[in-house]
Enzyme design. Structure first.
Site, short mmCIF file in Angstrom:
data_model
loop_
_atom_site.label_atom_id
_atom_site.label_comp_id
_atom_site.label_asym_id
_atom_site.label_seq_id
_atom_site.Cartn_x
_atom_site.Cartn_y
_atom_site.Cartn_z
N TYR A 256 46.19 39.41 49.01
CA TYR A 256 46.49 39.75 47.62
C TYR A 256 48.00 39.73 47.44
O TYR A 256 48.71 38.98 48.10
CB TYR A 256 45.84 41.08 47.22
CG TYR A 256 45.73 41.15 45.72
CD1 TYR A 256 45.02 40.16 45.02
CD2 TYR A 256 46.35 42.14 44.99
CE1 TYR A 256 44.94 40.18 43.65
CE2 TYR A 256 46.27 42.16 43.60
CZ TYR A 256 45.57 41.18 42.93
OH TYR A 256 45.50 41.18 41.58
N ARG B 142 48.47 35.29 32.17
CA ARG B 142 49.56 36.17 32.61
C ARG B 142 49.29 36.60 34.06
O ARG B 142 48.89 37.72 34.33
CB ARG B 142 49.67 37.40 31.70
CG ARG B 142 50.97 38.15 31.85
CD ARG B 142 50.86 39.56 31.33
NE ARG B 142 49.84 40.34 32.02
CZ ARG B 142 50.01 40.89 33.23
NH1 ARG B 142 51.15 40.73 33.89
NH2 ARG B 142 49.04 41.60 33.78
N LYS C 113 40.82 39.53 44.04
CA LYS C 113 40.36 40.85 43.61
C LYS C 113 38.99 41.17 44.21
O LYS C 113 38.75 42.28 44.70
CB LYS C 113 40.27 40.92 42.08
CG LYS C 113 41.60 41.00 41.38
CD LYS C 113 42.12 42.44 41.34
CE LYS C 113 43.40 42.55 40.54
NZ LYS C 113 43.94 43.90 40.45
N GLU D 213 40.99 40.36 33.87
CA GLU D 213 42.14 40.32 34.76
C GLU D 213 43.15 39.28 34.29
O GLU D 213 42.81 38.11 34.06
CB GLU D 213 41.68 39.97 36.19
CG GLU D 213 42.74 40.14 37.24
CD GLU D 213 43.11 41.61 37.46
OE1 GLU D 213 44.29 41.88 37.75
OE2 GLU D 213 42.22 42.47 37.35
N ASP E 42 44.50 45.50 34.61
CA ASP E 42 45.93 45.51 34.30
C ASP E 42 46.30 46.68 33.40
O ASP E 42 47.44 47.17 33.45
CB ASP E 42 46.33 44.19 33.62
CG ASP E 42 46.00 42.99 34.47
OD1 ASP E 42 46.48 42.93 35.60
OD2 ASP E 42 45.24 42.13 34.00
N ASN F 279 54.93 42.98 39.81
CA ASN F 279 54.51 42.08 40.89
C ASN F 279 54.89 40.65 40.54
O ASN F 279 54.96 40.29 39.37
CB ASN F 279 52.98 42.16 41.06
CG ASN F 279 52.55 43.45 41.73
OD1 ASN F 279 53.14 43.88 42.69
ND2 ASN F 279 51.50 44.06 41.18
#
Length: 562
Positions: free
Chosen positions: A99, A152, A170, A242, A266, A407
């Site tokens: 991840y 995004r 995920k 997501e 998010d 991130n």
């Protein structure tokens, strides 16, 4: 080994090609003879432990993190149980690979490292046929879906169909961190085009080469997808949104949350893990939650999500909504979000937190005016928490809360080393992606807290799946935040940790899942009946096991290298 299927409809090479069935050279001699694969493997029979050792040896030979990522994805594609056993045994080391931050690089390069599909690609041209596409997925009993439209991706922007790496990653954490059965999960990418010119001009790009749709057709696609999922898998199939763009993320959460089993990680997952870190910080600052002031750099879905959950928590502690909202100050590209901004700059979510104050042009001046106890970065503005800002926060707070949550690591608002250096090591620091431990001049080593959503969403998802929740509300994430904070010990805090070590995330996720299950039954949201008396044991009964199945009875022990 786990007792399982005796015999198989598959035969010979088909057995080895099935990543759910394949055990590699861990197949026993009787299994090889029964399944028609005798002679297709070397004569040695290895234990799974030996296979893990071999994987780790080859993993450490990879030249960089992207090659490590590809290597692990190859294992997942060929031997699923071995993949999850490896991840489980080395979770702290491999989390940054499967991840964030490496998954961000993998998404940027997705078309160049593409090997095989892991999930469903549904395009804007598939309107009217989504139910048919869902029927093409080979697993019939899907209980959790992660879906993105790739607009995004982390702090990297519009990656279109290359965003599929996020749902895949995920859902791998659903299993690795909480034990959700991978056969019950489905990654989905809604390909509605991309505005990323670099990708559109890249011959290796795997998505539609069109500009991103933003018309009614886009909304119709999402609506058809939601209805098709419920029709195919049931009303309590979890749909996790997501990495949608800010506007769409909020719109879809508001549109679907009351009628579908859905959440947006998010917004709600980020909020939960951030609030957990704040709760843990309060044990060092000695303040109540309501005694804090928060300045956010960023006014998008993550900032609004965190701010909203803080307000909910403060209201549970006795503040009015108006009093709680006054503790939240948002700063975006044009400065402090204030009430007299043009309506075009204030959507419903931002308006709630717009302050009755004169405009302030930038973050530094806002901090000097507000004098906050905490600054939270969710802006993907690298280096925005300057040395001067950190120093100032330390002059007005004994233990300033500094969360650089953007991130991947390259987008963080400051590094852990900067935060500790310019706060005289007194700050409560957390980041979104991992930073290496920092050794202070005194010789003491601090372990920067990683406010990774993986502390929250896998456990919440396991609780949802286990109880068959009909819908998911924000209280579930408030419960998860409190439970996560409760797992932080005084020893952890003394080391700079605001979260338990990642090596303990499986047990943390099980505790969160149990709390979610308790909440589901208490509020009448659980579809699974009758209600189990022992909720913890009930949750554990749903956990995926990485031990291999025995495909034939064990009539005798065959020599192996164990």
């Amino acid at each position: 080994m786990t007792a399982g299927v005796i015999g198989s409809r598959k035969w010979g090479p088909e057995v080895l090609a099935d990543f759910k069935m394949n055990k590699g050279i861990a197949f026993s001699i009787p299994e090889r003879q029964t399944l028609g694969i005798h002679g297709l493997l070397p004569p040695t029979v290895n234990s799974q432990d030996m296979q893990v050792k071999r994987i780790i040896e080859n993993y450490h030979r990879q030249c960089d993190d992207l090659h490590k990522y590809s290597f692990l994805m190859d294992i997942q594609d060929t031997n699923e149980k071995l993949f999850y056993r490896v991840i489980n045994d080395h979770l702290e080391e491999m989390m940054p690979i499967v991840y964030t931050p490496t998954v961000g690089l993998a998404c940027q390069r997705y078309g160049h490292i593409y090997r095989r599909p892991r999930g469903l690609f549904i395009t804007i041209h598939d309107r009217g046929h989504i139910a048919e596409i869902l029927r093409n997925w080979p697993e019939p009993n899907i209980k959790a879906i992660v879906v993105t439209d790739g607009e995004r991706i982390l702090g990297l922007g519009d990656l279109g169909a290359h965003g599929m790496g996020i749902p895949v990653g995920k859902l791998a954490l659903y299993t690795a961190c909480a034990g959700v059965d991978p056969s019950h999960t489905l990654p989905v990418c809604l390909d509605v085009g991309t505005n990323n010119e670099k990708l559109l001009n890249d011959p290796m790009y795997i998505g539609l080469r069109i500009k991103r749709f933003r018309s009614q057709e886009y909304d119709d696609l999402v609506d058809e997808f939601m209805k098709a999922v419920v029709k195919k898998y049931g009303y309590n199939c979890l749909i996790q949104f997501e990495d949608f763009g800010n506007q769409n993320a909020f719109r879809f959460l508001q549109k679907y949350k009351d009628d579908y089993c859905t959440f947006n990680d998010d917004i709600q997952g980020t909020a939960s893990v951030a609030l957990a870190g704040i709760y843990a910080s309060l044990r060092m600052t000695g303040k109540k939650l309501s005694e804090n002031k928060f300045v956010f750099l960023g006014a998008g879905e993550a900032a609004i999500g965190i701010a909203s959950l803080i307000v909910m928590a403060m209201m549970e502690d006795g503040l009015t909504e108006e009093e709680a909202v006054k503790t939240i100050w948002l700063v975006d590209r044009t400065g402090l979000v204030v009430m007299d901004r043009p309506a075009s700059e204030l959507n419903k979510q931002r308006s709630r937190f717009a302050q009755a104050h004169n405009p302030i042009a930038n973050l530094a001046d806002t901090i000097k005016t507000v004098k906050p106890t905490a600054i939270i970065g969710v802006s993907a503005a690298k280096g925005a928490f300057t040395d001067e800002i950190i120093k100032y926060m330390s002059t007005i707070n004994d233990h300033p809360i500094i969360f650089a949550l953007s991130n991947p690591t390259s987008m963080a608002e400051c590094t852990a080393e900067q935060a500790y250096a310019y706060s005289d090591s007194e700050c409560m620091f957390a980041s979104g992606s991992p930073f290496q431990p920092v050794t202070l001049p005194s010789g003491k080593t601090l372990y920067p807290a990683q406010g990774n959503n993986s502390y929250i969403f896998p456990g919440v998802a396991l609780g949802i799946v286990a109880s068959g929740m009909k819908r998911v509300d924000d209280h579930a994430f408030l419960i998860a935040a409190k439970e996560l904070a409760d797992q932080v010990t005084d020893a952890h805090l003394s080391e700079g940790r605001l979260y338990p070590p990642l090596s303990t995330i499986k047990s943390v996720s099980l505790r969160i899942a149990t709390k979610v299950v308790e909440y589901a039954y208490r509020k009448g949201l659980a579809a699974k009946q009758p209600e189990p008396e022992d909720k913890e044991e009930f949750v554990r009964s749903h956990v995926y096991q990485t031990e291999y199945y025995d495909f034939v009875p064990k009539f005798y022990e065959w020599p192996s290298d164990q």
